[in-house]
Each structure stands twice: as C-alpha cells, then as structure tokens.
Design an enzyme around this catalytic site. Sequence first.
Site, PDB file in Angstrom:
ATOM      1  N   CYS A   1      41.716  31.531  49.073  1.00  0.00           N
ATOM      2  CA  CYS A   1      40.527  31.392  48.231  1.00  0.00           C
ATOM      3  C   CYS A   1      40.335  32.547  47.244  1.00  0.00           C
ATOM      4  CB  CYS A   1      39.263  31.285  49.092  1.00  0.00           C
ATOM      5  SG  CYS A   1      39.457  30.275  50.575  1.00  0.00           S
TER       6      CYS A   1
ATOM      7  N   CYS B   1      41.355  32.689  43.318  1.00  0.00           N
ATOM      8  CA  CYS B   1      40.605  31.938  42.302  1.00  0.00           C
ATOM      9  C   CYS B   1      39.108  32.257  42.316  1.00  0.00           C
ATOM     10  CB  CYS B   1      40.789  30.437  42.520  1.00  0.00           C
ATOM     11  SG  CYS B   1      42.489  29.913  42.279  1.00  0.00           S
ATOM     12  N   HIS B   2      38.549  32.534  43.510  1.00  0.00           N
ATOM     13  CA  HIS B   2      37.091  32.721  43.585  1.00  0.00           C
ATOM     14  C   HIS B   2      36.692  34.193  43.621  1.00  0.00           C
ATOM     15  CE1 HIS B   2      36.403  28.420  44.231  1.00  0.00           C
ATOM     16  NE2 HIS B   2      37.460  28.447  45.017  1.00  0.00           N
TER      17      HIS B   2
ATOM     18  N   MET C   1      41.052  22.428  42.271  1.00  0.00           N
ATOM     19  CA  MET C   1      40.942  22.996  43.618  1.00  0.00           C
ATOM     20  C   MET C   1      41.833  22.179  44.559  1.00  0.00           C
ATOM     21  SD  MET C   1      38.798  24.530  46.166  1.00  0.00           S
ATOM     22  CE  MET C   1      38.798  24.189  47.927  1.00  0.00           C
TER      23      MET C   1
ATOM     24  N   HIS D   1      43.676  35.285  32.323  1.00  0.00           N
ATOM     25  CA  HIS D   1      44.556  35.099  33.485  1.00  0.00           C
ATOM     26  C   HIS D   1      46.006  35.371  33.096  1.00  0.00           C
ATOM     27  CE1 HIS D   1      45.223  33.598  37.551  1.00  0.00           C
ATOM     28  NE2 HIS D   1      46.221  32.880  37.079  1.00  0.00           N
TER      29      HIS D   1
ATOM     30  N   HIS E   1      46.845  26.946  31.771  1.00  0.00           N
ATOM     31  CA  HIS E   1      47.628  27.774  32.710  1.00  0.00           C
ATOM     32  C   HIS E   1      49.069  27.814  32.212  1.00  0.00           C
ATOM     33  CE1 HIS E   1      49.554  29.128  36.444  1.00  0.00           C
ATOM     34  NE2 HIS E   1      48.372  29.606  36.766  1.00  0.00           N
TER      35      HIS E   1
HETATM   36 FE1  DHE Z   1      50.320  33.131  40.104  1.00  0.00          FE
HETATM   37  C1  DHE Z   1      51.837  34.412  37.260  1.00  0.00           C
HETATM   38  C2  DHE Z   1      47.563  34.994  39.462  1.00  0.00           C
HETATM   39  C3  DHE Z   1      48.624  31.454  42.558  1.00  0.00           C
HETATM   40  C4  DHE Z   1      53.199  31.587  40.990  1.00  0.00           C
HETATM   41  N1  DHE Z   1      49.765  34.360  38.590  1.00  0.00           N
HETATM   42  C5  DHE Z   1      50.553  34.796  37.525  1.00  0.00           C
HETATM   43  C6  DHE Z   1      49.822  35.767  36.784  1.00  0.00           C
HETATM   44  C7  DHE Z   1      48.615  35.947  37.404  1.00  0.00           C
HETATM   45  C8  DHE Z   1      48.584  35.072  38.537  1.00  0.00           C
HETATM   46  C9  DHE Z   1      47.513  36.885  37.008  1.00  0.00           C
HETATM   47  C10 DHE Z   1      50.321  36.513  35.557  1.00  0.00           C
HETATM   48  C11 DHE Z   1      51.130  37.714  36.022  1.00  0.00           C
HETATM   49  C12 DHE Z   1      51.784  38.466  34.884  1.00  0.00           C
HETATM   50  O1  DHE Z   1      52.335  37.823  33.982  1.00  0.00           O
HETATM   51  O2  DHE Z   1      51.761  39.694  34.905  1.00  0.00           O
HETATM   52  N2  DHE Z   1      48.411  33.177  40.858  1.00  0.00           N
HETATM   53  C13 DHE Z   1      47.446  34.034  40.460  1.00  0.00           C
HETATM   54  C14 DHE Z   1      46.231  33.817  41.231  1.00  0.00           C
HETATM   55  O3  DHE Z   1      45.195  34.530  41.201  1.00  0.00           O
HETATM   56  C15 DHE Z   1      46.405  32.535  41.932  1.00  0.00           C
HETATM   57  C16 DHE Z   1      45.722  31.471  41.073  1.00  0.00           C
HETATM   58  C17 DHE Z   1      45.738  32.347  43.274  1.00  0.00           C
HETATM   59  C18 DHE Z   1      46.189  33.294  44.361  1.00  0.00           C
HETATM   60  O4  DHE Z   1      45.556  33.266  45.434  1.00  0.00           O
HETATM   61  O5  DHE Z   1      47.117  34.052  44.212  1.00  0.00           O
HETATM   62  C19 DHE Z   1      47.923  32.364  41.829  1.00  0.00           C
HETATM   63  N3  DHE Z   1      50.818  31.763  41.518  1.00  0.00           N
HETATM   64  C20 DHE Z   1      49.995  31.217  42.426  1.00  0.00           C
HETATM   65  C21 DHE Z   1      50.685  30.326  43.320  1.00  0.00           C
HETATM   66  O6  DHE Z   1      50.202  29.748  44.337  1.00  0.00           O
HETATM   67  C22 DHE Z   1      52.056  30.177  42.786  1.00  0.00           C
HETATM   68  C23 DHE Z   1      52.162  28.801  42.139  1.00  0.00           C
HETATM   69  C24 DHE Z   1      53.154  30.254  43.824  1.00  0.00           C
HETATM   70  C25 DHE Z   1      53.386  31.621  44.402  1.00  0.00           C
HETATM   71  O7  DHE Z   1      54.528  31.913  44.748  1.00  0.00           O
HETATM   72  O8  DHE Z   1      52.463  32.404  44.544  1.00  0.00           O
HETATM   73  C26 DHE Z   1      52.071  31.254  41.708  1.00  0.00           C
HETATM   74  N4  DHE Z   1      52.182  33.007  39.262  1.00  0.00           N
HETATM   75  C27 DHE Z   1      53.229  32.367  39.838  1.00  0.00           C
HETATM   76  C28 DHE Z   1      54.416  32.589  39.022  1.00  0.00           C
HETATM   77  C29 DHE Z   1      54.038  33.383  37.925  1.00  0.00           C
HETATM   78  C30 DHE Z   1      52.619  33.643  38.114  1.00  0.00           C
HETATM   79  C31 DHE Z   1      55.799  32.002  39.306  1.00  0.00           C
HETATM   80  C32 DHE Z   1      54.912  33.898  36.792  1.00  0.00           C
HETATM   81  C33 DHE Z   1      55.247  32.832  35.799  1.00  0.00           C
HETATM   82  C34 DHE Z   1      56.323  33.247  34.811  1.00  0.00           C
HETATM   83  O9  DHE Z   1      57.169  32.395  34.490  1.00  0.00           O
HETATM   84  O10 DHE Z   1      56.312  34.391  34.348  1.00  0.00           O
END
Ligand code: DHE
Length: 546
Positions: free
Chosen positions: A43, A46-47, A84, A324, A367
């Site tokens: 949670c 996102c929250h 969500m 984000h 996103h």
């Molecule tokens: Fe991410 C990038 C935050 C959930 C996979 N994700 C990012 C970035 C942020 C972010 C701020 C940019 C980073 C940067 O470029 O410096 N992600 C968050 C969250 O806050 C969120 C929504 C919820 C959480 O609890 O973490 C979240 N993210 C996920 C996942 O559940 C994902 C799909 C699977 C995982 O492994 O965590 C996921 N996020 C990714 C990936 C990138 C990413 C693969 C980079 C993308 C790219 O091609 O550069």
Amino acid sequence: MKLSKLLSLVTVASVATVGLGAADIKLSEDEMKKATQVYFDRCAGCHGMLRKGALGPSLEPEKSIAMGTEALKVIINDGTPGGMPGWGKSGELTPEETALMAKYIQIEAPQPPEKSMADMKASHKLLIPVKDRPTAPEAGAENWKDYFAVILRDVGQIAIVDGKTKKVVSVVPSGYATHITRTGASGRYMYVIGRDGKASMIDLWMKEPKNVAEFRPCNDARSIDTSKHKDYMDKYAVIGCYWPPSIVTVDADTLEPMKIVSTASYTYDENVYTREARVAAIIASHEKPEWVINVKETGQVWLYDYSNVMNPKITMVEAERFLHDGGWDLSKRYFMSAANARDVISVIDTQEGKLVKNIPSQGTKPHPGRGANVDHKKLGPVWITGHIGSNDIVAIGTDPVNHPKNAWKVVKKFQLPGEGGGNLFVKTHPNSKYIFADRPVNPDRKLQTQIYVIDKEKLEVVKTIPIPEKYLKSADPKVKARGPVHFEFNADGSEVWTSIWGNKLTASPILVFDSNTLELKSVIDDKRLITPTGKFNVTNTMTDTY
Ligand code: DHE
C-alpha cells in the site's frame, strides 16, 4: 524479509493506542506487526507511509473511518477501475489479511523513523575493495555490454542474464522487494535499489558478477542513478529515498555516503509543508553535471548540480504535484515527467532550467516508465506514454524548433483494445518498427495477459500477442501469474524481452521476441527466475535508449 526486520521501519503503535475515533477497532500486537508489513509491501508506494495519498487516494483515518470496514474490504479485495489492484481477487491477500487491512487503515499511521549519517555509515559494507576487482572484463564476461539485470522482485535478488547466450550468468542478493537497477556511464557496474532502501552495486566484469558494495541510506526507496556527464563518469551515484525523504550522494566505486539533502519542503501550489516529500524518478543529464529529481508530493523537479558535491546547487522547478516516473525526449534535453495523480505530463527544459509546460495527458494516471521515443516521419520527434487508469496511449511532440506546431501537445491519441487501463510500461528502440505495451494491472485476465504491439508510424495497435497459458503457470491455481510486465531491448535492438510476472511459488520465464518479425525467439526458463519483473540492458541503460 522477516517481520522483525521490517519492524525496525516503524514505531509500532501499542495495542492500547489505536484509535482516532475508531475506538471499536482493536488490533493485537501480532496483528499490528502483520498489518504494518502488508501495508509497506502493498500500500505505502501508492498511498504514502503517512497515508496522505499520492498515486492512490489519502487513507487518513478520518476518511477511512467514514467508509467503514465492509466497504474497505470490498475495495481491497476487488480493486478499482482506477488502477488499484484487487489484492484479494488475485490471491495476493487472504480473506483474513484483507479484513485485517480494512481495520488497520482506520487507525492512525505509525511514525516511521529518521536516519542520520551515522546510521547510514553503520550499514555500509565494502565487500570487495577496488584494488581486488578485475582491471578488465574476465574471460567469460566478454558479452557484458549486452547483459540484462533482471529484478527478481519477491525474493530480493538480481539475475544477470547474458543477452547473447540467454544464460543466467549469476544471481546476486539485493534489497527487499528490489525495485530497479541503473548503470554507471561506462556500464561496468549495475546499481540496484531495494524497496527497503538498500543500495548495492554489481561488478559486471567478473566472470560471475557479484556485489562489491552495499549500503542502506533509507527505509523505503525506489530510485538510483549515477553521474553521466563526461567529466564525472562513474564518479558518483545518487539514491532517492521515499523515507526519510532525501537525496543521498555516494562514491560510485564504493557506495560510501558523501552528502544527504532532505527533500521535505512546501507544495509548489498551496505552500503547505509536507514532511513526506518522496524522491521518485531520478535521471542523469548527459550534457551537464546534473541529476533531474522528481520530489513527488511537492510538485517540484529539482535540478541537482553535483559538480561541487558537498555544496550542491539546486534549482527547484515548479511543475505539478505527485511527480512519479519519466524519461528523456529524443534529444535528451527535455525531461518528460508524469504527475500521475494530476493526469499531467510536466516538461522540464534542462538546458534552460525551467518548466516548459504542464500538458494534460488526456488519459487517467499516466505511467510512462521512461516512455518511448519515436522520430515520426510526419509528426517529427514524439514521446509516448500509456496510462494506468484508462486505455489511452498518447504521443506528445517534443521538437519546438523543426515542428513548432506539434511541440508540447498531444499530437496523437489512440486506445488499447478493451475496457480499462492497467498499462504500466511502453518501450521502443530505434532499430524496431514497434512500440511494445503491457497491461499487468488490468482486472480482465485476457487483457492482462497480452502484449500490445504499436506501429511507430501508424501510431496504433496493430497486433496483440496473447501469452500461452503454459507460461502463466503457478503451483497454486488460486495465486495467478500476472501477464507480461515491462519490456527491454537487447543492445542492437533486434530483440525485445518481457517477463511473466509470476509469484513466489513457481519460476516464471522471460520471453524473447524478434523486435521486427514479432516471432517468439527464445524462452528463458531457469528455475532461479522467481518473480522476474523489470529488465535493464547495460547498453540501453547507459545511453538512455528507449
Ligand atoms: Fe516502480 C520505475 C515507483 C510499483 C517496476 N517506479 C519507477 C519509478 C518510480 C517507481 C518512482 C521511477 C524510478 C526512476 O526512474 O528513477 N513503483 C513505484 C511505486 O511507488 C509503486 C507504484 C508502488 C510500490 O509499492 O512500490 C511501484 N514498480 C512497481 C511494481 O510493482 C513494478 C511493476 C514491479 C516491481 O518489480 O517492483 C515496478 N518501476 C518498475 C520498473 C521501473 C519502475 C521496471 C523502471 C522502468 C524503466 O524502464 O526504466
């Protein structure tokens, strides 16, 4: 991660102090511990740790109490069309956990702890000193520039996979629920960040790549990057913390901490102080000694000049709240950043150090990941994003000099087929005719398990590739593997890789497609690939090719 470890993150409220109007809600100490971990895992991203909301709405008790336990249970179980996830429906939370979380979010959020430089230093480990590392790629590591670092999310590991042989060359431990990796400017090291704020660096010149240093500057983090300007190549790395909200600069050879800057600040529009001012995307300029940093809740993009590393200059650009993720445009001058809860793309001109425009994204919750760049024959250079909350894909013109009429507006909008959003990433490469889009958080199983292929010139979906059920298998049929998530190309762009977002019970494959014929070329099916998600090719990450 063990519960006991997670509990170092929070001061757990005692059983007696739960309340704030929810006097009838009583959780035992064990329930509090359990709920605190589930909240952190599912949670907080996102929250928010303090539940003030960001991508997801505020969950502060006055609001959640008004909704009541039964309504909250339904939302946690089923999810919402706005993105969500249905944690109960997908099998990720049991009915008991769903009921527990419905109660937990009606009581006051526990206060997470702060961290000093001394706390940080105590976590630093130089595992292999620079003098003991290889001075050139070792025999067997010749393909290192085409390696992929693959996040093994739920087991907190990184798989290093050779892009040429498709073999897993090593599996390296990392932080809890590891999030992303980025390379240095030379590509030699992969820098990794876990959701528990643990950073680590992997030496790709070793025959069997290993961690050479690790360090935990935050309790909660999502971003890491490096100094990419030619005079500072491989000199510094930077970690963005969600909690405590801060930017931590470290030595890129050892991860030793150098400088901490708090991001707690005022919202750009209402000038309200926000302690929870989380560092979201960080991107390194190739032209200047500068990191471009999204300070989520404040709506500011910080242009952080690291040339005088202990006395940095920071330009705080007012953009839009809830910044984000984002990436460079084709010229790498403009940073295209999603303020996702405001349905806006903020464009930052890093040459002039100012906001160009806040562009309505014409969809719900953009996103982009890094987004996808296309040099379109008619429209000129465009940058593309999808949306979590709607099925819209939009292309924004990014060339004010040669295509001024198209610049900084949505020049093409089209839809993924079927209802609802659920897209997380789009990606392309100059050597592919296509952009690839996933949809892992769409509630419809069929839509969730397809790849969407977008023609770069037509700018429309020209094909969907359903993933055969055999690749979505799970040892427990109640806990389903999601479909494909995230794309990455190999170094020459001839292949596109996607991972099946499985669960801890069963290894899930990485599928490799020809990026132009769309034929399935290989299935990397290794029993160590547990919950593969993001993939980062060394060459494409070094050069910011997407
Ligand atoms: Fe991410 C990038 C935050 C959930 C996979 N994700 C990012 C970035 C942020 C972010 C701020 C940019 C980073 C940067 O470029 O410096 N992600 C968050 C969250 O806050 C969120 C929504 C919820 C959480 O609890 O973490 C979240 N993210 C996920 C996942 O559940 C994902 C799909 C699977 C995982 O492994 O965590 C996921 N996020 C990714 C990936 C990138 C990413 C693969 C980079 C993308 C790219 O091609 O550069």
